[in-house]
Design a protein around this motif. Sequence first.
Motif, PDB file in Angstrom:
ATOM      1  N   GLN A 281       0.856  -1.326  -0.024  1.00  0.00           N
ATOM      2  CA  GLN A 281       0.070  -0.070   0.051  1.00  0.00           C
ATOM      3  C   GLN A 281       1.034   1.439  -0.057  1.00  0.00           C
ATOM      4  OE1 GLN A 281      -3.409  -0.318  -0.151  1.00  0.00           O
ATOM      5  NE2 GLN A 281      -2.798  -2.508  -0.293  1.00  0.00           N
ATOM      6  N   VAL A 282       2.026   1.149   0.717  1.00  0.00           N
ATOM      7  CA  VAL A 282       2.949   2.669   0.921  1.00  0.00           C
ATOM      8  C   VAL A 282       4.256   1.785   0.172  1.00  0.00           C
ATOM      9  CG1 VAL A 282       4.360   3.950   2.531  1.00  0.00           C
ATOM     10  CG2 VAL A 282       1.670   3.088   3.094  1.00  0.00           C
ATOM     11  N   GLY A 283       4.715   3.097  -0.504  1.00  0.00           N
ATOM     12  CA  GLY A 283       6.131   2.969  -1.403  1.00  0.00           C
ATOM     13  C   GLY A 283       7.236   3.946  -0.650  1.00  0.00           C
ATOM     14  N   LEU A 284       8.355   3.364  -0.991  1.00  0.00           N
ATOM     15  CA  LEU A 284       9.455   4.611  -0.782  1.00  0.00           C
ATOM     16  C   LEU A 284       9.704   5.004  -2.050  1.00  0.00           C
ATOM     17  CD1 LEU A 284      11.480   5.361   1.579  1.00  0.00           C
ATOM     18  CD2 LEU A 284      12.884   3.627   0.853  1.00  0.00           C
ATOM     19  N   TYR A 285       9.916   6.265  -2.335  1.00  0.00           N
ATOM     20  CA  TYR A 285      10.403   6.923  -3.597  1.00  0.00           C
ATOM     21  C   TYR A 285      11.573   7.804  -3.363  1.00  0.00           C
ATOM     22  CZ  TYR A 285       5.777   5.283  -5.070  1.00  0.00           C
ATOM     23  OH  TYR A 285       4.617   4.552  -5.168  1.00  0.00           O
ATOM     24  N   HIS A 286      12.068   8.238  -4.314  1.00  0.00           N
ATOM     25  CA  HIS A 286      13.127   9.143  -4.072  1.00  0.00           C
ATOM     26  C   HIS A 286      13.307  10.206  -5.377  1.00  0.00           C
ATOM     27  CE1 HIS A 286      15.217   6.312  -6.847  1.00  0.00           C
ATOM     28  NE2 HIS A 286      15.817   7.314  -7.174  1.00  0.00           N
ATOM     29  N   TYR A 287      13.763  11.453  -5.180  1.00  0.00           N
ATOM     30  CA  TYR A 287      13.800  12.314  -5.899  1.00  0.00           C
ATOM     31  C   TYR A 287      15.162  13.468  -5.645  1.00  0.00           C
ATOM     32  CZ  TYR A 287      11.629  15.714  -2.906  1.00  0.00           C
ATOM     33  OH  TYR A 287      11.246  16.562  -1.572  1.00  0.00           O
ATOM     34  N   LYS A 288      15.574  14.162  -6.505  1.00  0.00           N
ATOM     35  CA  LYS A 288      16.701  15.167  -6.117  1.00  0.00           C
ATOM     36  C   LYS A 288      16.037  16.706  -5.942  1.00  0.00           C
ATOM     37  CE  LYS A 288      20.794  14.518  -8.187  1.00  0.00           C
ATOM     38  NZ  LYS A 288      21.953  14.154  -8.949  1.00  0.00           N
ATOM     39  N   ASP A 289      16.417  17.051  -4.995  1.00  0.00           N
ATOM     40  CA  ASP A 289      16.156  18.531  -4.790  1.00  0.00           C
ATOM     41  C   ASP A 289      16.753  19.516  -5.244  1.00  0.00           C
ATOM     42  OD1 ASP A 289      18.160  18.937  -3.150  1.00  0.00           O
ATOM     43  OD2 ASP A 289      17.134  18.486  -1.204  1.00  0.00           O
ATOM     44  N   ARG A 290      16.431  20.757  -5.223  1.00  0.00           N
ATOM     45  CA  ARG A 290      17.000  22.010  -6.103  1.00  0.00           C
ATOM     46  C   ARG A 290      18.593  22.176  -5.549  1.00  0.00           C
ATOM     47  NH1 ARG A 290      12.937  26.721  -4.858  1.00  0.00           N
ATOM     48  NH2 ARG A 290      12.764  25.718  -2.923  1.00  0.00           N
ATOM     49  N   LYS A 291      18.740  21.644  -4.230  1.00  0.00           N
ATOM     50  CA  LYS A 291      20.308  21.772  -3.843  1.00  0.00           C
ATOM     51  C   LYS A 291      21.126  20.491  -4.287  1.00  0.00           C
ATOM     52  CE  LYS A 291      18.924  24.736   0.185  1.00  0.00           C
ATOM     53  NZ  LYS A 291      19.189  24.901   1.450  1.00  0.00           N
ATOM     54  N   GLY A 292      20.481  19.721  -4.951  1.00  0.00           N
ATOM     55  CA  GLY A 292      21.333  18.296  -5.493  1.00  0.00           C
ATOM     56  C   GLY A 292      21.205  17.222  -4.550  1.00  0.00           C
ATOM     57  N   TYR A 293      20.552  17.400  -3.468  1.00  0.00           N
ATOM     58  CA  TYR A 293      20.642  16.099  -2.470  1.00  0.00           C
ATOM     59  C   TYR A 293      19.195  15.202  -2.856  1.00  0.00           C
ATOM     60  CZ  TYR A 293      23.622  19.111   0.556  1.00  0.00           C
ATOM     61  OH  TYR A 293      24.688  19.606   1.058  1.00  0.00           O
ATOM     62  N   TYR A 294      19.560  14.035  -2.630  1.00  0.00           N
ATOM     63  CA  TYR A 294      18.527  12.841  -2.951  1.00  0.00           C
ATOM     64  C   TYR A 294      17.763  13.001  -1.815  1.00  0.00           C
ATOM     65  CZ  TYR A 294      20.278  10.520  -7.120  1.00  0.00           C
ATOM     66  OH  TYR A 294      20.533  10.115  -8.299  1.00  0.00           O
ATOM     67  N   ARG A 295      16.535  13.006  -1.781  1.00  0.00           N
ATOM     68  CA  ARG A 295      15.506  13.025  -0.874  1.00  0.00           C
ATOM     69  C   ARG A 295      14.581  11.792  -0.855  1.00  0.00           C
ATOM     70  NH1 ARG A 295      13.869  17.680   2.136  1.00  0.00           N
ATOM     71  NH2 ARG A 295      15.240  19.441   1.505  1.00  0.00           N
ATOM     72  N   LEU A 296      14.442  10.836   0.234  1.00  0.00           N
ATOM     73  CA  LEU A 296      13.511   9.821   0.145  1.00  0.00           C
ATOM     74  C   LEU A 296      12.193  10.081   0.916  1.00  0.00           C
ATOM     75  CD1 LEU A 296      16.119   7.207   1.753  1.00  0.00           C
ATOM     76  CD2 LEU A 296      15.503   7.647  -0.664  1.00  0.00           C
ATOM     77  N   ILE A 297      11.142   9.550   0.417  1.00  0.00           N
ATOM     78  CA  ILE A 297       9.845   9.918   0.730  1.00  0.00           C
ATOM     79  C   ILE A 297       9.000   8.855   0.890  1.00  0.00           C
ATOM     80  CG2 ILE A 297       8.994  10.564  -1.519  1.00  0.00           C
ATOM     81  CD1 ILE A 297       7.041  12.702  -0.252  1.00  0.00           C
ATOM     82  N   LEU A 298       8.052   8.678   1.852  1.00  0.00           N
ATOM     83  CA  LEU A 298       7.065   7.490   1.911  1.00  0.00           C
ATOM     84  C   LEU A 298       5.817   7.945   1.507  1.00  0.00           C
ATOM     85  CD1 LEU A 298       8.234   6.059   5.522  1.00  0.00           C
ATOM     86  CD2 LEU A 298       8.298   4.888   3.176  1.00  0.00           C
TER      87      LEU A 298
END
Length: 455
Positions: A281-298
């Motif tokens: 039901q819930v997933g772990l996703y990632h993206y790169k923010d404006r400062k270049g850091y990878y962010r993880l999000i549930l």
Amino acid sequence: MYVIVDIETTGGNMNNGKITEVAIYRHDGTKVVDEYVSLVNPGCGIPPFITSLTGITNEMVESAPPFYAIAKDIVSICKDAVFVAHNAGFDYNFIKHEFKSLGYDFEMPSVCTVKLSRKLIPGHDSYSLGKLCDKLGIDNGARHRAAGDALATVQLFEILLSKNNGIINPEDPYNAFSANGLHPDISIDFIKSLPNETGVYYMHNEEGDVVYIGKSTKIRNRIITHMGNPKTKKGIEMKLKTADISFQLTGSELIALLKESQEIKEEKPRYNRAQRRSRNQVGLYHYKDRKGYYRLILKPNDGVDVPSSTFESMKEGREQLFKWIDEYELCQQLCGLYEGKNGCFQYQLKTCRGACVGEETDEGYNKRVNQLLTKLSYGHTNVVIMDKGRTPDELGIVVIENGRYLGYGYIYEDTVVEEAQQFKDHITLYNDNRDTRVIISNYLRQKKYKKLITY
């Protein structure tokens, strides 16, 4: 296929006893189709009381081959069969011990006719081979010789087969097979004709609808387990409702697991209720923010984007993500688990390296995030898993690209592939999800595959 075996030895303990004679009769479930009988030089003296029991003397085995000289013949006649013996533990473990001394791991499914007799022909005072032969009218003119006892066991085994509708299931040999409750369209001969190979099988009702999907490395044995003598309400109902059985061979156990999982989700068979429930039901996703850091999000899975990992609930996802943060020294704030303007709580405790406040470079931080993402993507970003095919000249392939499962297919062993990307031309595309990740990760961890190609 079965091999009915008997041995004679210099003593009753495999640690200090040696084999003096072996007899093996290969049986197809109806009749004996091959045989192997030989005296064996034990390399030691035979005690007088053993000679008086078996009639085998030191002079008789002096010119006989040692066990290592006949080991290849034993492996050959036993290939792809079930080991059957009266008091099977004795014969099987003795032979296994002899092979172990040669550095060979002798492994076979085994059936004991003592245990089977107690189950199928109860009520006898004794289940020794001699007593059973007397009671059942089995002639054994060469008692305590390997060939005589093995042939007597062949006759006993055939009686036991007939008592059990001609079926002995190696996966559950001491469970009686009952024809009661079989649908009129399903015959015992049909069940016996099913292949004992790896694949996915489908149980259909009278209307042709699939009511159950399963996977097995030995389809016939698994069907016998389903249809033999079920005890649960669900099992009894499945036996009554199954009017036909179809199958698809896969060769590869990994492909069978993936195919079973995918088709249960698509078909939603009546008796696969537990397996067809969605557990991601819930997933772990990632993206790169404006400062270049990878962010993880549930976040809840939308069915479109493929997550790096999935969980049954947000609570489970948060608990696991906290563990990964500790393991990989990640930032709680950049993982969406802490809100604040002056860095995460761990930074305040000086256990975070400061990516949340710009003290750690994006390059250093992202390297550790990528280590986690690589772990979640089967340990490889781009890989082709090569496994058994459906025929000897074929290979099954499973392709993972950018850390995501793409699908599976088959190629011939002599297919020329100049670059790994070309493997994708031979697969059917399927969705990546939590279940496929668990299946593939477990398979890779157990190293059951033939070969891995990373690219």
